[in-house]
Scaffold this active site. Structure first.
Site, PDB file in Angstrom:
ATOM      1  N   ARG A  61     -11.557 -23.113  59.789  1.00 45.87           N
ATOM      2  CA  ARG A  61     -10.645 -23.388  60.903  1.00 45.87           C
ATOM      3  C   ARG A  61     -10.932 -24.749  61.537  1.00 45.87           C
ATOM      4  NH1 ARG A  61     -10.263 -20.940  66.642  1.00 45.87           N
ATOM      5  NH2 ARG A  61      -8.060 -21.229  67.154  1.00 45.87           N
ATOM      6  N   HIS A  65      -8.247 -27.689  62.284  1.00 47.21           N
ATOM      7  CA  HIS A  65      -8.048 -28.262  63.618  1.00 47.21           C
ATOM      8  C   HIS A  65      -8.454 -29.730  63.674  1.00 47.21           C
ATOM      9  CE1 HIS A  65      -7.624 -24.347  66.175  1.00 47.21           C
ATOM     10  NE2 HIS A  65      -6.962 -24.279  65.036  1.00 47.21           N
ATOM     11  N   HIS A 192      -5.929 -16.843  56.996  1.00 49.97           N
ATOM     12  CA  HIS A 192      -6.143 -15.706  57.897  1.00 49.97           C
ATOM     13  C   HIS A 192      -6.488 -14.420  57.140  1.00 49.97           C
ATOM     14  CE1 HIS A 192      -3.914 -17.695  61.550  1.00 49.97           C
ATOM     15  NE2 HIS A 192      -5.015 -18.320  61.213  1.00 49.97           N
TER      16      HIS A 192
HETATM   17  C1  HEM Z   1       0.099 -21.505  60.905  1.00 47.97           C
HETATM   18  C2  HEM Z   1      -0.356 -21.764  62.106  1.00 47.97           C
HETATM   19  C3  HEM Z   1      -1.634 -21.199  62.613  1.00 47.97           C
HETATM   20  C4  HEM Z   1      -1.806 -20.606  63.817  1.00 47.97           C
HETATM   21  C5  HEM Z   1      -0.748 -20.410  64.896  1.00 47.97           C
HETATM   22  C6  HEM Z   1      -3.174 -20.184  63.885  1.00 47.97           C
HETATM   23  C7  HEM Z   1      -3.741 -19.549  64.965  1.00 47.97           C
HETATM   24  C8  HEM Z   1      -4.992 -18.969  64.977  1.00 47.97           C
HETATM   25  C9  HEM Z   1      -5.535 -18.207  66.051  1.00 47.97           C
HETATM   26  C10 HEM Z   1      -4.842 -17.937  67.386  1.00 47.97           C
HETATM   27  C11 HEM Z   1      -6.770 -17.779  65.682  1.00 47.97           C
HETATM   28  C12 HEM Z   1      -7.730 -16.922  66.510  1.00 47.97           C
HETATM   29  C13 HEM Z   1      -8.433 -17.785  67.522  1.00 47.97           C
HETATM   30  C14 HEM Z   1      -9.139 -16.974  68.591  1.00 47.97           C
HETATM   31  O1  HEM Z   1      -8.558 -16.029  69.117  1.00 47.97           O
HETATM   32  O2  HEM Z   1     -10.303 -17.317  68.917  1.00 47.97           O
HETATM   33  C15 HEM Z   1      -7.019 -18.275  64.352  1.00 47.97           C
HETATM   34  C16 HEM Z   1      -8.162 -18.044  63.627  1.00 47.97           C
HETATM   35  C17 HEM Z   1      -8.398 -18.602  62.387  1.00 47.97           C
HETATM   36  N1  HEM Z   1      -7.595 -19.516  61.741  1.00 47.97           N
HETATM   37 FE1  HEM Z   1      -5.696 -19.979  62.202  1.00 47.97          FE
HETATM   38  N2  HEM Z   1      -3.800 -20.521  62.732  1.00 47.97           N
HETATM   39  C18 HEM Z   1      -2.913 -21.145  61.920  1.00 47.97           C
HETATM   40  C19 HEM Z   1      -3.169 -21.695  60.693  1.00 47.97           C
HETATM   41  C20 HEM Z   1      -4.417 -21.749  60.102  1.00 47.97           C
HETATM   42  C21 HEM Z   1      -4.760 -22.569  58.977  1.00 47.97           C
HETATM   43  C22 HEM Z   1      -3.810 -23.539  58.288  1.00 47.97           C
HETATM   44  C23 HEM Z   1      -6.069 -22.320  58.689  1.00 47.97           C
HETATM   45  C24 HEM Z   1      -6.948 -22.915  57.631  1.00 47.97           C
HETATM   46  C25 HEM Z   1      -6.492 -23.438  56.519  1.00 47.97           C
HETATM   47  C26 HEM Z   1      -6.529 -21.333  59.638  1.00 47.97           C
HETATM   48  C27 HEM Z   1      -7.776 -20.756  59.635  1.00 47.97           C
HETATM   49  C28 HEM Z   1      -8.199 -19.827  60.564  1.00 47.97           C
HETATM   50  C29 HEM Z   1      -9.424 -19.058  60.413  1.00 47.97           C
HETATM   51  C30 HEM Z   1     -10.341 -19.067  59.211  1.00 47.97           C
HETATM   52  C31 HEM Z   1      -9.562 -18.299  61.576  1.00 47.97           C
HETATM   53  C32 HEM Z   1     -10.730 -17.370  61.938  1.00 47.97           C
HETATM   54  C33 HEM Z   1     -11.834 -18.214  62.558  1.00 47.97           C
HETATM   55  C34 HEM Z   1     -13.086 -17.446  62.999  1.00 47.97           C
HETATM   56  O3  HEM Z   1     -13.209 -16.244  62.744  1.00 47.97           O
HETATM   57  O4  HEM Z   1     -13.945 -18.099  63.625  1.00 47.97           O
HETATM   58  N3  HEM Z   1      -5.515 -21.039  60.493  1.00 47.97           N
HETATM   59  N4  HEM Z   1      -5.926 -19.017  63.948  1.00 47.97           N
END
Ligand code: HEM
Ligand code: NAG
Ligand code: NAG
Ligand code: NAG
Length: 318
Positions: A61, A65, A192
């Site tokens: 992530r 970002h 995700h």
């Molecule tokens: C499409 C739009 C996306 C949105 C709106 C989004 C939004 C989010 C949100 C809200 C979370 C949880 C954050 C929290 O509550 O602390 C999350 C977690 C995560 N996102 Fe996304 N995300 C998107 C795309 C992506 C992309 C493109 C990747 C990587 C290629 C990604 C990888 C991750 C990962 C691996 C987590 C878990 C992180 C952890 O457990 O520490 N996301 N994302």
């Protein structure tokens, strides 16, 4: 003869063009300056995941970002200074981004082996790939040679990182704004399949949306009530939270996406549906495309040549 010469020059021009388009980053960038770089990162991430299974997801992530905010330049890793507020406290990141200590530790090992050579932006790209592999996902050849920014931009992080409240159109526009396609958006969302979200991030979806499985919503509502502790975590893929697979897409087909934005990718009548159906049934295609899309995401506006620097410490400029 004249024709042959002309063809030769034409080929030279094409070659030159392909260099400027694809030649910025290369898989072998450190092969002479830090031949063990890839091994060091791989060992570092393996050790970090062994200590805490989630950290690989967190680093994946971070790379996302980082890349969406003025390109993949390590800006997300910078702490606040007296002259700027870093991106760590921007709305999409605050109380949510993590994995910084693992990055520091990998950086420390690299500095020991080859001081001042491997950028923090490249560490995120390599570690993300290695984390995906470690979780059982695909591999791809990471392009390298990114340099690190001297500064960060908190308001750009607020502007460019997509929010979980986004609808399909909003999601599409965040990806096209940084030069990625609609398909990249659907494919990269498959990240995700690993990691967690906080109650704050999925609360509106489980309480107020209708495009969610009723039993699934009900069980989540118990863990994440309308008001109260917004920090409670739930896996983004309720089936296999530390396994990189295509269950994320299978969940969307039965309306068990955790985030509002996740479920936007499948409604039964939108233009992302066909991709979701395909990846839900053909994990191999998802894996192939995920690697391709990660390479494209990793290519977003890198600093190269004499731009930026190689930070000694990922948290601050030299
Ligand atoms: C499409 C739009 C996306 C949105 C709106 C989004 C939004 C989010 C949100 C809200 C979370 C949880 C954050 C929290 O509550 O602390 C999350 C977690 C995560 N996102 Fe996304 N995300 C998107 C795309 C992506 C992309 C493109 C990747 C990587 C290629 C990604 C990888 C991750 C990962 C691996 C987590 C878990 C992180 C952890 O457990 O520490 N996301 N994302
Ligand atoms: C930071 O990003 C915002 C939003 O994209 C932009 O308007 C602003 O000019 C940037 N600031 C700096 C110092 O680059
Ligand atoms: C999201 O899309 C809606 C309409 O589809 C639009 O009104 C709104 O401005 C968009 N929001 C963002 C942040 O792009
Ligand atoms: C759900 O909708 C109601 C009525 O609009 C609103 O009061 C409530 O705050 C919403 N809940 C969440 C978690 O968004």
């Amino acid at each position: 003869m004249a024709c042959g010469k002309l063809l030769f020059f034409f080929q030279l021009i094409l070659f030159g063009l392909s260099l400027t388009v694809n030649g910025q980053l290369s898989p072998n960038f450190y092969s002479s300056t830090c031949p063990n770089a890839l091994r060091i990162v791989k060992q570092g991430i393996a050790k970090a995941i062994k200590k805490e299974a989630r950290v690989g997801a967190s680093i994946l992530r971070l790379h996302f970002h980082d890349c969406f905010v003025n390109g993949c330049d390590g800006s997300i890793l910078l702490d606040d200074t007296s002259t700027f507020r870093g991106e760590k406290t921007a709305i999409p990141n605050k109380n949510s981004v993590r994995g910084f200590k693992a990055v520091d530790s990998i950086k420390a090992s690299l500095e020991k082996a080859c001081p001042g050579v491997v950028s923090c932006a490249d560490i995120l790209a390599i570690a993300s790939r290695d984390a995906v592999v470690q979780y059982g996902g695909p591999t791809w050849q990471v392009r390298l040679g990114r340099r690190d920014s001297l500064t960060a931009n908190r308001s750009a992080a607020n502007a460019f990182i997509p929010a979980p409240s986004f609808n399909l159109r909003n999601l599409t526009s965040s990806f096209t704004t940084v030069g990625l396609s609609f398909k990249d958006m659907v494919v990269l969302s498959g990240a995700h399949t690993v990691g967690f979200a906080r109650c704050t991030s999925f609360r509106p979806h489980i309480h107020n949306d209708t495009n969610i499985n009723a039993a699934f919503a009900k069980s989540l509502q118990k863990k994440c009530p309308q008001s109260g502790n917004g920090k409670v975590l739930q896996p983004l893929d309720y089936q296999t939270k530390f396994r990189f697979d295509d269950k994320y897409y299978q969940n969307l087909l039965v309306k068990k996406g955790l985030l509002h934005s996740d479920q936007q990718l499948y409604s039964g009548n939108n233009n992302a549906d066909a991709y979701v159906r395909k990846y839900a049934s053909k994990q191999g295609e998802f894996f192939q495309e995920f690697g391709n899309s990660m390479i494209r995401m990793g290519n977003i506006k890198p600093l190269t040549g004499t731009h930026g620097q190689i930070r000694r410490n990922c948290r601050k400029s030299n």
